[in-house]
Design a protein around this motif. Sequence first.
Motif, PDB file in Angstrom:
ATOM      1  N   VAL A 183       0.853  -1.185   0.000  1.00 22.44           N
ATOM      2  CA  VAL A 183       0.000   0.000   0.000  1.00 22.44           C
ATOM      3  C   VAL A 183       0.886   1.231   0.000  1.00 22.44           C
ATOM      4  CG1 VAL A 183      -1.636   1.377   1.354  1.00 22.44           C
ATOM      5  CG2 VAL A 183      -1.968  -1.090   1.135  1.00 22.44           C
ATOM      6  N   SER A 184       0.636   2.114  -0.948  1.00 18.71           N
ATOM      7  CA  SER A 184       1.287   3.425  -0.930  1.00 18.71           C
ATOM      8  C   SER A 184       0.421   4.317  -0.059  1.00 18.71           C
ATOM      9  CB  SER A 184       1.401   3.998  -2.349  1.00 18.71           C
ATOM     10  OG  SER A 184       2.016   5.276  -2.320  1.00 18.71           O
ATOM     11  N   TYR A 185       0.946   4.634   1.123  1.00 19.17           N
ATOM     12  CA  TYR A 185       0.194   5.439   2.088  1.00 19.17           C
ATOM     13  C   TYR A 185       0.669   6.879   2.003  1.00 19.17           C
ATOM     14  CZ  TYR A 185      -1.686   7.445   6.307  1.00 19.17           C
ATOM     15  OH  TYR A 185      -2.352   8.266   7.172  1.00 19.17           O
ATOM     16  N   GLN A 186      -0.240   7.781   1.664  1.00 18.41           N
ATOM     17  CA  GLN A 186       0.098   9.194   1.525  1.00 18.41           C
ATOM     18  C   GLN A 186      -0.274   9.941   2.820  1.00 18.41           C
ATOM     19  OE1 GLN A 186       0.815   7.179  -1.322  1.00 18.41           O
ATOM     20  NE2 GLN A 186      -1.408   7.413  -1.515  1.00 18.41           N
ATOM     21  N   SER A 187       0.724  10.529   3.452  1.00 15.73           N
ATOM     22  CA  SER A 187       0.553  11.196   4.739  1.00 15.73           C
ATOM     23  C   SER A 187      -0.200  12.514   4.606  1.00 15.73           C
ATOM     24  CB  SER A 187       1.934  11.467   5.355  1.00 15.73           C
ATOM     25  OG  SER A 187       1.860  12.331   6.460  1.00 15.73           O
ATOM     26  N   PHE A 188      -0.887  12.917   5.692  1.00 17.48           N
ATOM     27  CA  PHE A 188      -1.535  14.231   5.731  1.00 17.48           C
ATOM     28  C   PHE A 188      -0.708  15.204   6.576  1.00 17.48           C
ATOM     29  CE2 PHE A 188      -3.814  11.366   8.705  1.00 17.48           C
ATOM     30  CZ  PHE A 188      -3.681  12.009   9.922  1.00 17.48           C
ATOM     31  N   TYR A 189       0.606  15.205   6.348  1.00 12.20           N
ATOM     32  CA  TYR A 189       1.471  16.047   7.177  1.00 12.20           C
ATOM     33  C   TYR A 189       1.319  17.535   6.906  1.00 12.20           C
ATOM     34  CZ  TYR A 189       4.955  15.938   3.273  1.00 12.20           C
ATOM     35  OH  TYR A 189       5.622  16.028   2.071  1.00 12.20           O
ATOM     36  N   ASP A 190       0.757  17.939   5.788  1.00  8.90           N
ATOM     37  CA  ASP A 190       0.385  19.335   5.498  1.00  8.90           C
ATOM     38  C   ASP A 190       1.303  20.377   6.136  1.00  8.90           C
ATOM     39  OD1 ASP A 190      -1.759  18.235   4.166  1.00  8.90           O
ATOM     40  OD2 ASP A 190      -3.189  18.600   5.771  1.00  8.90           O
ATOM     41  N   SER A 191       2.385  20.672   5.470  1.00  3.74           N
ATOM     42  CA  SER A 191       3.350  21.615   6.039  1.00  3.74           C
ATOM     43  C   SER A 191       4.035  22.413   4.944  1.00  3.74           C
ATOM     44  CB  SER A 191       4.399  20.858   6.866  1.00  3.74           C
ATOM     45  OG  SER A 191       5.361  21.749   7.404  1.00  3.74           O
ATOM     46  N   LEU A 192       4.509  23.583   5.320  1.00  6.38           N
ATOM     47  CA  LEU A 192       5.303  24.426   4.422  1.00  6.38           C
ATOM     48  C   LEU A 192       6.782  24.333   4.753  1.00  6.38           C
ATOM     49  CD1 LEU A 192       2.829  27.408   4.462  1.00  6.38           C
ATOM     50  CD2 LEU A 192       3.485  26.153   2.399  1.00  6.38           C
ATOM     51  N   SER A 193       7.138  23.395   5.617  1.00  6.99           N
ATOM     52  CA  SER A 193       8.540  23.171   5.973  1.00  6.99           C
ATOM     53  C   SER A 193       9.005  21.817   5.452  1.00  6.99           C
ATOM     54  CB  SER A 193       8.733  23.209   7.483  1.00  6.99           C
ATOM     55  OG  SER A 193      10.039  22.770   7.823  1.00  6.99           O
ATOM     56  N   PRO A 194      10.103  21.772   4.696  1.00 10.57           N
ATOM     57  CA  PRO A 194      10.624  20.483   4.238  1.00 10.57           C
ATOM     58  C   PRO A 194      11.006  19.558   5.382  1.00 10.57           C
ATOM     59  CG  PRO A 194      11.629  22.295   3.016  1.00 10.57           C
ATOM     60  CD  PRO A 194      10.877  22.908   4.165  1.00 10.57           C
TER      61      PRO A 194
END
Length: 447
Positions: A112-123
Amino acid sequence: MSKAAVRLIALAVATAAAMTAAPAATAAPSAPAAATTTSSDPFYAYGGSEPLSAFAPGTVLNTRELQYHVLGISTPLKAVQLLYRTTDAQGRPAANVTTVVRSPTGDRSKAVSYQSFYDSLSPEDGPSRAIAGNVSLGGIIPNVEAVFLAPLLTQGYDVVIPDTEGQQAHFAAGPEYGTNTLDSIRAATKSAQTGLNSDTAFGLMGYSGGSVATNWAAALAPSYAPDVQRKLVGYAEGGLLVDPAHNLKYVDGSLVWSGVIPMAVIGVSRSYGIDLKSYLNGYGLEVYKELEYGSIIDALGHYPGLTWKKMAKSQYADPNSIPAFVGAMNKLNLGSAATPAIPGFIAQGNAGVLEGTFGNHPGIGTGDGVMVSGDVRALARQYCATGNSAVKYSQYELFSHTGASVAWAPAALGWLGDRFAGRPAPSDCGRIPTGNSLAPEEPVSLS
């Protein structure tokens, strides 16, 4: 509603799955992170003699193995991290990082390719950094998401976790989220150290910001990565961003989620090389500076009642009076993207009042607090009408954005399990209520 009450709502939103984030969510916005494509960790920097354009998307550029960390604490679980070539929002070659976690019980036949919801403007807040042991305010979210990953690993799925926003933290740039995800799968199946290969079947899974990457990957796969398309069994997502222009109007003036307005302005500016600061007033510039390298945790509840008009110069009170902004918003509209060719499960909450969003504007309607339910219904109906009848749609009337994730996660896991097992995909086509128009935004003249 008092400011203290607003912060309590924001705290609940930011810490839905873990109390560990509670102190961070009530703190002042964090200090800006370094505005570079790399960090103090040299693994993130591509230093080869050949230009990135010389490599095909998905090419592995560097590999390392490390222990999986949660909140900076090493666990016995091993992870493989890959630096790979991909494509950014403007179509340019870029390098990005993904993490592969092997299931202790899996046979490498399914992932499963799990896409995170980390939602950030910082790398520095990407999931790969949290997994490597870095601890940051915005990195709390990828740590919390371990609760979503554990059931996958115990059921025999290997898990691939891309840094969907890329190394420049291109927040909300859906097409780049999609290419980063697809090239992550390519890289994972080309590395001998992951154990995955061309025969491994993949499902896509993500909630909120992760659903943006999930849906864009499903939409782009047939044209951008037909080799990956052949491996995909389906996509499961919830809390979906469809038409960002509608979302900005929906959260305008909300108590908790209004902070995504400046985050979107910053993300669009960065992703597409647009300078939107010239359209902001003094207060708007102040907020821009505060959030320029902040995360969603910095934004939630910190700007209750914030509106676009409060940030913009008077002549730009309507954001559609800025042609460059309108153009970027239209590029991010999933309604203008291709219809996925694989089965999909799409879930959406509709009790946004629980998270302090009371908007119900004509043509937009209600939502879960940040995502617009009418847009999600419209997209699902559009997929049904354009050749993909394998669409399951669930709308949770009593759940807001945070609460809907709890209902969505087990349903998504079960739905994906059926796709891997080869069972026929269910369809809600013909039963999905009408939604909003997803037509592109039109520029307006200056007021």
